[in-house]
Motif scaffolding. Structure first.
Motif, PDB file in Angstrom:
ATOM      1  N   ALA A   1      -4.111  18.136   3.356  1.00  0.00           N
ATOM      2  CA  ALA A   1      -2.784  17.511   3.400  1.00  0.00           C
ATOM      3  C   ALA A   1      -2.835  16.204   4.167  1.00  0.00           C
ATOM      4  CB  ALA A   1      -1.777  18.462   4.047  1.00  0.00           C
ATOM      5  N   ALA A   2      -3.576  16.178   5.276  1.00  0.00           N
ATOM      6  CA  ALA A   2      -3.687  14.955   6.077  1.00  0.00           C
ATOM      7  C   ALA A   2      -4.389  13.858   5.289  1.00  0.00           C
ATOM      8  CB  ALA A   2      -4.440  15.246   7.367  1.00  0.00           C
ATOM      9  N   GLN A   3      -5.376  14.246   4.487  1.00  0.00           N
ATOM     10  CA  GLN A   3      -6.090  13.225   3.708  1.00  0.00           C
ATOM     11  C   GLN A   3      -5.175  12.604   2.651  1.00  0.00           C
ATOM     12  OE1 GLN A   3      -8.808  12.548   5.304  1.00  0.00           O
ATOM     13  NE2 GLN A   3      -8.214  14.377   6.452  1.00  0.00           N
ATOM     14  N   ALA A   4      -4.356  13.424   1.991  1.00  0.00           N
ATOM     15  CA  ALA A   4      -3.421  12.879   1.005  1.00  0.00           C
ATOM     16  C   ALA A   4      -2.464  11.894   1.666  1.00  0.00           C
ATOM     17  CB  ALA A   4      -2.652  14.015   0.325  1.00  0.00           C
ATOM     18  N   CYS A   5      -1.998  12.245   2.863  1.00  0.00           N
ATOM     19  CA  CYS A   5      -1.121  11.329   3.601  1.00  0.00           C
ATOM     20  C   CYS A   5      -1.847  10.038   3.936  1.00  0.00           C
ATOM     21  CB  CYS A   5      -0.639  11.990   4.896  1.00  0.00           C
ATOM     22  SG  CYS A   5       0.594  13.294   4.689  1.00  0.00           S
ATOM     23  N   TYR A   6      -3.105  10.154   4.365  1.00  0.00           N
ATOM     24  CA  TYR A   6      -3.877   8.958   4.739  1.00  0.00           C
ATOM     25  C   TYR A   6      -4.038   8.031   3.542  1.00  0.00           C
ATOM     26  CZ  TYR A   6      -7.422   6.034   6.956  1.00  0.00           C
ATOM     27  OH  TYR A   6      -8.114   4.963   7.487  1.00  0.00           O
ATOM     28  N   TRP A   7      -4.340   8.595   2.375  1.00  0.00           N
ATOM     29  CA  TRP A   7      -4.505   7.756   1.183  1.00  0.00           C
ATOM     30  C   TRP A   7      -3.223   6.986   0.875  1.00  0.00           C
ATOM     31  CZ3 TRP A   7      -8.795   6.135  -0.811  1.00  0.00           C
ATOM     32  CH2 TRP A   7      -9.949   6.909  -0.746  1.00  0.00           C
ATOM     33  N   ARG A   8      -2.088   7.642   0.947  1.00  0.00           N
ATOM     34  CA  ARG A   8      -0.835   6.952   0.624  1.00  0.00           C
ATOM     35  C   ARG A   8      -0.500   5.883   1.667  1.00  0.00           C
ATOM     36  NH1 ARG A   8       0.390  12.265  -1.305  1.00  0.00           N
ATOM     37  NH2 ARG A   8       1.371  12.867   0.677  1.00  0.00           N
ATOM     38  N   LYS A   9      -0.844   6.138   2.930  1.00  0.00           N
ATOM     39  CA  LYS A   9      -0.680   5.103   3.949  1.00  0.00           C
ATOM     40  C   LYS A   9      -1.599   3.918   3.658  1.00  0.00           C
ATOM     41  CE  LYS A   9       2.292   6.703   7.071  1.00  0.00           C
ATOM     42  NZ  LYS A   9       3.469   5.963   7.589  1.00  0.00           N
ATOM     43  N   LEU A  10      -2.799   4.223   3.166  1.00  0.00           N
ATOM     44  CA  LEU A  10      -3.731   3.155   2.803  1.00  0.00           C
ATOM     45  C   LEU A  10      -3.180   2.320   1.651  1.00  0.00           C
ATOM     46  CD1 LEU A  10      -6.478   1.771   3.112  1.00  0.00           C
ATOM     47  CD2 LEU A  10      -7.487   3.596   1.731  1.00  0.00           C
ATOM     48  N   PHE A  11      -2.622   2.986   0.623  1.00  0.00           N
ATOM     49  CA  PHE A  11      -2.010   2.246  -0.495  1.00  0.00           C
ATOM     50  C   PHE A  11      -0.916   1.314   0.025  1.00  0.00           C
ATOM     51  CE2 PHE A  11      -2.556   6.447  -3.094  1.00  0.00           C
ATOM     52  CZ  PHE A  11      -3.920   6.276  -3.093  1.00  0.00           C
ATOM     53  N   LYS A  12      -0.072   1.853   0.887  1.00  0.00           N
ATOM     54  CA  LYS A  12       1.071   1.083   1.380  1.00  0.00           C
ATOM     55  C   LYS A  12       0.616  -0.082   2.258  1.00  0.00           C
ATOM     56  CE  LYS A  12       5.499   1.634   3.794  1.00  0.00           C
ATOM     57  NZ  LYS A  12       6.416   2.607   4.473  1.00  0.00           N
ATOM     58  N   GLY A  13      -0.354   0.182   3.142  1.00  0.00           N
ATOM     59  CA  GLY A  13      -0.862  -0.872   4.001  1.00  0.00           C
ATOM     60  C   GLY A  13      -1.513  -1.982   3.210  1.00  0.00           C
ATOM     61  N   TRP A  14      -2.309  -1.606   2.210  1.00  0.00           N
ATOM     62  CA  TRP A  14      -2.972  -2.589   1.348  1.00  0.00           C
ATOM     63  C   TRP A  14      -1.934  -3.416   0.591  1.00  0.00           C
ATOM     64  CZ3 TRP A  14      -8.005  -4.092   0.685  1.00  0.00           C
ATOM     65  CH2 TRP A  14      -8.334  -4.777  -0.475  1.00  0.00           C
ATOM     66  N   ALA A  15      -0.935  -2.760   0.047  1.00  0.00           N
ATOM     67  CA  ALA A  15       0.105  -3.463  -0.711  1.00  0.00           C
ATOM     68  C   ALA A  15       0.842  -4.478   0.153  1.00  0.00           C
ATOM     69  CB  ALA A  15       1.092  -2.461  -1.308  1.00  0.00           C
ATOM     70  N   SER A  16       0.984  -4.173   1.449  1.00  0.00           N
ATOM     71  CA  SER A  16       1.729  -5.068   2.336  1.00  0.00           C
ATOM     72  C   SER A  16       1.031  -6.395   2.565  1.00  0.00           C
ATOM     73  CB  SER A  16       1.984  -4.377   3.675  1.00  0.00           C
ATOM     74  OG  SER A  16       0.794  -4.293   4.451  1.00  0.00           O
ATOM     75  N   VAL A  17      -0.281  -6.459   2.277  1.00  0.00           N
ATOM     76  CA  VAL A  17      -1.022  -7.726   2.460  1.00  0.00           C
ATOM     77  C   VAL A  17      -1.664  -8.176   1.146  1.00  0.00           C
ATOM     78  CG1 VAL A  17      -1.420  -7.420   4.928  1.00  0.00           C
ATOM     79  CG2 VAL A  17      -3.046  -6.444   3.312  1.00  0.00           C
ATOM     80  N   GLN A  18      -1.272  -7.591   0.045  1.00  0.00           N
ATOM     81  CA  GLN A  18      -1.802  -7.989  -1.277  1.00  0.00           C
ATOM     82  C   GLN A  18      -1.020  -9.204  -1.774  1.00  0.00           C
ATOM     83  OE1 GLN A  18      -3.129  -5.208  -4.790  1.00  0.00           O
ATOM     84  NE2 GLN A  18      -0.942  -5.615  -5.015  1.00  0.00           N
ATOM     85  N   ASP A  19      -1.738 -10.252  -2.148  1.00  0.00           N
ATOM     86  CA  ASP A  19      -1.104 -11.522  -2.495  1.00  0.00           C
ATOM     87  C   ASP A  19      -1.039 -11.749  -4.001  1.00  0.00           C
ATOM     88  OD1 ASP A  19       0.177 -13.870  -1.720  1.00  0.00           O
ATOM     89  OD2 ASP A  19      -1.669 -15.044  -1.866  1.00  0.00           O
ATOM     90  N   PHE A  20      -1.232 -10.716  -4.786  1.00  0.00           N
ATOM     91  CA  PHE A  20      -1.157 -10.884  -6.235  1.00  0.00           C
ATOM     92  C   PHE A  20      -0.591  -9.611  -6.850  1.00  0.00           C
ATOM     93  CE2 PHE A  20      -5.158  -8.805  -5.390  1.00  0.00           C
ATOM     94  CZ  PHE A  20      -5.380  -7.972  -6.465  1.00  0.00           C
ATOM     95  N   THR A  21      -0.059  -9.737  -8.036  1.00  0.00           N
ATOM     96  CA  THR A  21       0.489  -8.588  -8.765  1.00  0.00           C
ATOM     97  C   THR A  21      -0.558  -8.104  -9.742  1.00  0.00           C
ATOM     98  OG1 THR A  21       2.732  -9.461  -8.580  1.00  0.00           O
ATOM     99  CG2 THR A  21       2.333  -7.759 -10.251  1.00  0.00           C
ATOM    100  N   PRO A  22      -1.008  -6.852  -9.644  1.00  0.00           N
ATOM    101  CA  PRO A  22      -2.008  -6.351 -10.579  1.00  0.00           C
ATOM    102  C   PRO A  22      -1.532  -6.471 -12.025  1.00  0.00           C
ATOM    103  CG  PRO A  22      -1.747  -4.826  -8.755  1.00  0.00           C
ATOM    104  CD  PRO A  22      -0.652  -5.834  -8.631  1.00  0.00           C
ATOM    105  N   SER A  23      -2.451  -6.862 -12.864  1.00  0.00           N
ATOM    106  CA  SER A  23      -2.158  -6.999 -14.293  1.00  0.00           C
ATOM    107  C   SER A  23      -2.898  -5.922 -15.061  1.00  0.00           C
ATOM    108  CB  SER A  23      -2.578  -8.384 -14.793  1.00  0.00           C
ATOM    109  OG  SER A  23      -2.362  -8.502 -16.178  1.00  0.00           O
ATOM    110  N   LEU A  24      -2.147  -5.072 -15.752  1.00  0.00           N
ATOM    111  CA  LEU A  24      -2.782  -3.947 -16.432  1.00  0.00           C
ATOM    112  C   LEU A  24      -3.713  -4.414 -17.546  1.00  0.00           C
ATOM    113  CD1 LEU A  24      -3.029  -0.890 -16.668  1.00  0.00           C
ATOM    114  CD2 LEU A  24      -1.048  -0.893 -18.181  1.00  0.00           C
ATOM    115  N   TYR A  25      -3.322  -5.457 -18.258  1.00  0.00           N
ATOM    116  CA  TYR A  25      -4.137  -5.941 -19.380  1.00  0.00           C
ATOM    117  C   TYR A  25      -4.701  -7.327 -19.050  1.00  0.00           C
ATOM    118  CZ  TYR A  25      -1.923  -2.099 -21.795  1.00  0.00           C
ATOM    119  OH  TYR A  25      -1.496  -0.849 -22.157  1.00  0.00           O
TER     120      TYR A  25
END
Length: 363
Positions: free
Chosen positions: A339-363
């Motif tokens: 459970a702690a690992q799942a929480c850590y991953w989502r915190k990582l997603f959120k932290g990364w998104a907060s400093v991501q300077d581009f919008t991912p393009s699916l195609y």
């Protein structure tokens, strides 16, 4: 609400509020990485997630509209890298699919080598661990939070005269805490063998020091080197992780870089011994070397103080049990749960998104 390990250890879908309540302070490495980007480097650009600088053991991926995509993978047909990559991807997918909280759209790359960027300090990469000066790296949970790609049963070899390495069996879908039911070796602390246990290959100076300090075969140590190319010797010396937990004292050593064994040893109801480390994992800042909440014993890298510290705990078994109890409380029953690992991953997603300077393009 409060986190109760026996009920919630596999509750992968905790809300962010519940994650913060259950695992306070766990996100320190994520917070550090975010602050470093903001203060010193600037936001993550699309070229930062390019993996052209590495030939193997690296994956570029994307989360888009709550779906996980593999953009590019290099060198992951290697058996070890293959299992490691799957372990990371499975964890990420589980963290996404189990939770109803918003998941940001991000694009990132991660390394499944012990050393994410062995030749430099320029890559912005998700890594199992990092050296202190490699501040661009983001520390993620490693692959063996999902499974370790070696079966603890009989090893598969050709014959004793063949020099080929042991071939690992298929991975078992086990988390660290799976090993430690009463039937698998987690016995009462007082019933454990009053010995220090270690098995491993002699890969570096710290392991060589441990072998040298215990070479006289003192009565408090069960320490043996493993030669992975000698099948007959290996069969006589190797022991399973549940068997490690029958010992009162367990010792962790770094390997080629970090070593994945630490989290398994911390899940034993035993006293963990750690030398002063160089490689930082996501939970290292939660290790407490002294005081009423002490949850491990710190020794020097050359193990020169190992014997007196072992002897002190042999003479004071209640003190040893207190450290083992604290270790179980902090790690097996909290920060190392799935459970702690799942929480850590989502915190990582959120932290990364907060400093991501581009919008991912699916195609």
């Amino acid at each position: 609400w409060r986190f109760v390990a026996d009920l919630d250890e596999r509750n992968y879908g905790l809300t962010e509020e519940q994650c913060d309540a259950a695992f306070p302070g766990y996100w320190a490495e994520i917070d550090r990485a975010v602050e470093f980007r903001r203060k010193h480097v600037g936001k993550v650009k699309e070229e930062d997630v390019d993996i052209g600088w590495r030939d193997d053991g690296v994956v570029r991926a994307m989360i888009y509209n709550r779906q996980l995509y593999i953009v590019e993978a290099k060198g992951v047909n290697d058996l070890d890298y293959h299992f490691r990559s799957l372990g990371i991807l499975h964890q990420i997918h589980r963290a996404i699919s189990s939770c109803t909280d918003p998941i940001p759209d991000i694009e990132f790359s991660f390394s499944v080598d012990d050393m994410a960027d062995p030749d430099g300090d320029t890559a912005t990469i998700w890594a199992f661990s990092r050296l202190p000066h490699k501040k661009k790296q983001w520390v993620m949970p490693d692959y063996n939070y999902w499974s370790w790609p070696m079966d603890p049963g009989p090893l598969h070899t050709r014959d004793d005269n063949n020099s080929s390495p042991v071939v690992p069996a298929a991975p078992s879908p086990l988390s660290p805490r799976d090993f430690f039911s009463p039937t698998s070796g987690d016995r009462s602390f007082d019933a454990k063998l009053p010995l220090l246990i270690w098995r491993g290959a002699n890969l570096n100076d710290v392991r060589d020091s441990l072998l040298r300090v215990t070479a006289p075969n003192p009565p408090w140590a069960d320490v043996l080197e493993l030669n992975w190319l000698n099948a007959s010797e290996l069969q006589s010396r190797i022991i399973s992780m549940p068997t490690h937990c029958r010992y009162r004292f367990v010792v962790h050593t770094e390997g080629r870089s970090y070593s994945g064994r630490l989290k398994y040893l911390q899940n034993c109801h035993s006293v963990p011994f750690l030398h002063r480390w160089e490689w930082t994992e996501a939970h290292h800042h939660l290790l407490i070397p002294e005081g009423p909440d002490q949850n491990f014993v710190l020794v020097e890298r050359d193990f020169s103080d190992l014997e007196p510290k072992i002897q002190a705990l042999l003479d004071r078994p209640k003190e040893a049990r207190r450290i083992a109890d604290n270790s179980v409380r902090d790690f097996r029953d909290k920060y190392l749960t799935p459970a702690a690992q799942a929480c850590y991953w989502r915190k990582l997603f959120k932290g990364w998104a907060s400093v991501q300077d581009f919008t991912p393009s699916l195609y």
